[in-house]
Motif scaffolding. Structure first.
Motif, PDB file in Angstrom:
ATOM      1  N   ILE A  69      41.838  46.217  39.266  1.00 54.22           N
ATOM      2  CA  ILE A  69      41.911  45.198  40.311  1.00 54.22           C
ATOM      3  C   ILE A  69      42.740  44.046  39.758  1.00 54.22           C
ATOM      4  O   ILE A  69      42.544  43.622  38.623  1.00 54.22           O
ATOM      5  CB  ILE A  69      40.504  44.699  40.702  1.00 54.22           C
ATOM      6  CG1 ILE A  69      39.686  45.841  41.305  1.00 54.22           C
ATOM      7  CG2 ILE A  69      40.602  43.518  41.672  1.00 54.22           C
ATOM      8  CD1 ILE A  69      38.226  45.504  41.541  1.00 54.22           C
ATOM      9  N   VAL A  70      43.657  43.553  40.579  1.00 57.70           N
ATOM     10  CA  VAL A  70      44.476  42.399  40.211  1.00 57.70           C
ATOM     11  C   VAL A  70      44.099  41.255  41.139  1.00 57.70           C
ATOM     12  O   VAL A  70      44.005  41.428  42.357  1.00 57.70           O
ATOM     13  CB  VAL A  70      45.985  42.720  40.328  1.00 57.70           C
ATOM     14  CG1 VAL A  70      46.821  41.477  40.063  1.00 57.70           C
ATOM     15  CG2 VAL A  70      46.371  43.851  39.375  1.00 57.70           C
ATOM     16  N   ILE A  71      43.877  40.082  40.542  1.00 54.83           N
ATOM     17  CA  ILE A  71      43.551  38.875  41.305  1.00 54.83           C
ATOM     18  C   ILE A  71      44.746  37.934  41.213  1.00 54.83           C
ATOM     19  O   ILE A  71      45.122  37.504  40.120  1.00 54.83           O
ATOM     20  CB  ILE A  71      42.306  38.154  40.733  1.00 54.83           C
ATOM     21  CG1 ILE A  71      41.119  39.105  40.556  1.00 54.83           C
ATOM     22  CG2 ILE A  71      41.967  36.939  41.591  1.00 54.83           C
ATOM     23  CD1 ILE A  71      40.588  39.713  41.808  1.00 54.83           C
ATOM     24  N   SER A  72      45.346  37.636  42.367  1.00 53.66           N
ATOM     25  CA  SER A  72      46.499  36.742  42.378  1.00 53.66           C
ATOM     26  C   SER A  72      46.790  36.261  43.788  1.00 53.66           C
ATOM     27  O   SER A  72      46.579  36.991  44.750  1.00 53.66           O
ATOM     28  CB  SER A  72      47.740  37.470  41.834  1.00 53.66           C
ATOM     29  OG  SER A  72      48.861  36.613  41.871  1.00 53.66           O
ATOM     30  N   LEU A  87      44.266  47.838  43.187  1.00 57.97           N
ATOM     31  CA  LEU A  87      43.772  47.063  44.319  1.00 57.97           C
ATOM     32  C   LEU A  87      44.071  45.602  44.015  1.00 57.97           C
ATOM     33  O   LEU A  87      43.957  45.173  42.863  1.00 57.97           O
ATOM     34  CB  LEU A  87      42.275  47.279  44.507  1.00 57.97           C
ATOM     35  CG  LEU A  87      41.838  48.704  44.866  1.00 57.97           C
ATOM     36  CD1 LEU A  87      40.324  48.755  45.070  1.00 57.97           C
ATOM     37  CD2 LEU A  87      42.552  49.221  46.085  1.00 57.97           C
ATOM     38  N   VAL A  88      44.460  44.838  45.030  1.00 58.55           N
ATOM     39  CA  VAL A  88      44.871  43.453  44.803  1.00 58.55           C
ATOM     40  C   VAL A  88      44.129  42.537  45.766  1.00 58.55           C
ATOM     41  O   VAL A  88      44.070  42.794  46.963  1.00 58.55           O
ATOM     42  CB  VAL A  88      46.400  43.281  44.982  1.00 58.55           C
ATOM     43  CG1 VAL A  88      46.814  41.856  44.631  1.00 58.55           C
ATOM     44  CG2 VAL A  88      47.174  44.291  44.142  1.00 58.55           C
ATOM     45  N   LEU A  89      43.576  41.465  45.194  1.00 58.60           N
ATOM     46  CA  LEU A  89      42.811  40.502  45.969  1.00 58.60           C
ATOM     47  C   LEU A  89      43.392  39.108  45.769  1.00 58.60           C
ATOM     48  O   LEU A  89      43.591  38.664  44.635  1.00 58.60           O
ATOM     49  CB  LEU A  89      41.340  40.524  45.521  1.00 58.60           C
ATOM     50  CG  LEU A  89      40.369  39.659  46.297  1.00 58.60           C
ATOM     51  CD1 LEU A  89      40.339  40.032  47.777  1.00 58.60           C
ATOM     52  CD2 LEU A  89      38.979  39.770  45.689  1.00 58.60           C
ATOM     53  N   GLY A  90      43.669  38.436  46.880  1.00 57.24           N
ATOM     54  CA  GLY A  90      44.160  37.062  46.819  1.00 57.24           C
ATOM     55  C   GLY A  90      43.043  36.112  46.428  1.00 57.24           C
ATOM     56  O   GLY A  90      41.856  36.420  46.571  1.00 57.24           O
ATOM     57  N   ASN A  91      43.408  34.940  45.956  1.00 60.59           N
ATOM     58  CA  ASN A  91      42.434  33.953  45.484  1.00 60.59           C
ATOM     59  C   ASN A  91      41.463  33.501  46.568  1.00 60.59           C
ATOM     60  O   ASN A  91      40.360  33.038  46.262  1.00 60.59           O
ATOM     61  CB  ASN A  91      43.157  32.722  44.928  1.00 60.59           C
ATOM     62  CG  ASN A  91      43.978  33.060  43.714  1.00 60.59           C
ATOM     63  OD1 ASN A  91      43.677  33.972  42.974  1.00 60.59           O
ATOM     64  ND2 ASN A  91      45.060  32.314  43.520  1.00 60.59           N
ATOM     65  N   LYS A 141      33.291  44.505  47.040  1.00 58.95           N
ATOM     66  CA  LYS A 141      33.694  45.695  47.802  1.00 58.95           C
ATOM     67  C   LYS A 141      34.726  46.522  47.042  1.00 58.95           C
ATOM     68  O   LYS A 141      34.673  47.757  47.043  1.00 58.95           O
ATOM     69  CB  LYS A 141      34.291  45.295  49.156  1.00 58.95           C
ATOM     70  CG  LYS A 141      33.307  44.892  50.195  1.00 58.95           C
ATOM     71  CD  LYS A 141      34.071  44.601  51.485  1.00 58.95           C
ATOM     72  CE  LYS A 141      33.258  43.854  52.487  1.00 58.95           C
ATOM     73  NZ  LYS A 141      34.056  43.501  53.682  1.00 58.95           N
ATOM     74  N   MET A 142      35.675  45.836  46.404  1.00 58.05           N
ATOM     75  CA  MET A 142      36.715  46.558  45.667  1.00 58.05           C
ATOM     76  C   MET A 142      36.127  47.326  44.484  1.00 58.05           C
ATOM     77  O   MET A 142      36.512  48.465  44.222  1.00 58.05           O
ATOM     78  CB  MET A 142      37.808  45.605  45.196  1.00 58.05           C
ATOM     79  CG  MET A 142      38.731  45.156  46.282  1.00 58.05           C
ATOM     80  SD  MET A 142      40.065  44.132  45.607  1.00 58.05           S
ATOM     81  CE  MET A 142      41.127  44.045  47.036  1.00 58.05           C
TER      82      MET A 142
END
Length: 162
Positions: A69-72, A87-91, A141-142
């Motif tokens: 998972i990448v947070i950015s 999987l990528v999640l915004g701040n 969820k991710m």
């Protein structure tokens, strides 16, 4: 192995990431252009890269994979990581997906052009309490999604140190 990579320089949700990582026994890799104070933990690593455009982004893209998972909040970085299967999640808790990334990139470019032409001033809305709550829900969820897809992606033990 499921790891969480964080574009850490301006990330407002580090504490929330730490909380979820501890709950699931995940490793967190904070990537930054400068040193920052972090909790002393075996599951937390700070990577300081050289200063420069996209150096943090390049490092994250090089090291992330399909069970990560990448947070950015960086939309071009999100697009690059999605191509690697992460999987990528915004701040603010908004997931970036293959289905929405083209639209998000287009809107970003349009707003940039409008600001440059002076037709629009200001930037995004301030970070709100509801963003923090949405972020926690979506990150959870991710993690569950990756765990279901690949049960071996999670470490067996929960970190006990803080």
């Amino acid at each position: 192995m499921l790891d969480i990579y964080v574009d850490a320089d301006a990330c407002p949700v580090k504490r929330e990431i730490f909380r979820v990582a501890k709950r699931y026994g995940l490793k967190v890799i904070l990537v930054s252009n400068s040193w920052m104070r972090t909790p002393e933990s075996s599951w937390l690593k700070l990577v300081v890269v050289d200063k420069g455009a996209d150096v943090v982004d390049d490092w994250i893209v090089e090291h992330t994979g399909s069970d990560d998972i990448v947070i950015s909040g960086d939309i071009p970085l999100a697009s690059r990581c999605l191509k690697k299967g992460s999987l990528v999640l915004g701040n603010t808790g908004r997931p970036f997906t293959e289905d929405n990334i083209c639209d998000v990139l287009s809107i970003r470019d349009l707003l940039h052009d409008l600001r440059e032409q002076g037709m629009m001033i200001g930037g995004p809305k301030p970070f709100a309490k509801k963003d923090r709550s949405r972020f926690l829900q979506e990150l959870d969820k991710m993690v569950v999604k990756i765990r279901r897809r690949n049960p071996r992606s999670l470490r067996n033990s929960t970190p006990s140190d803080t």
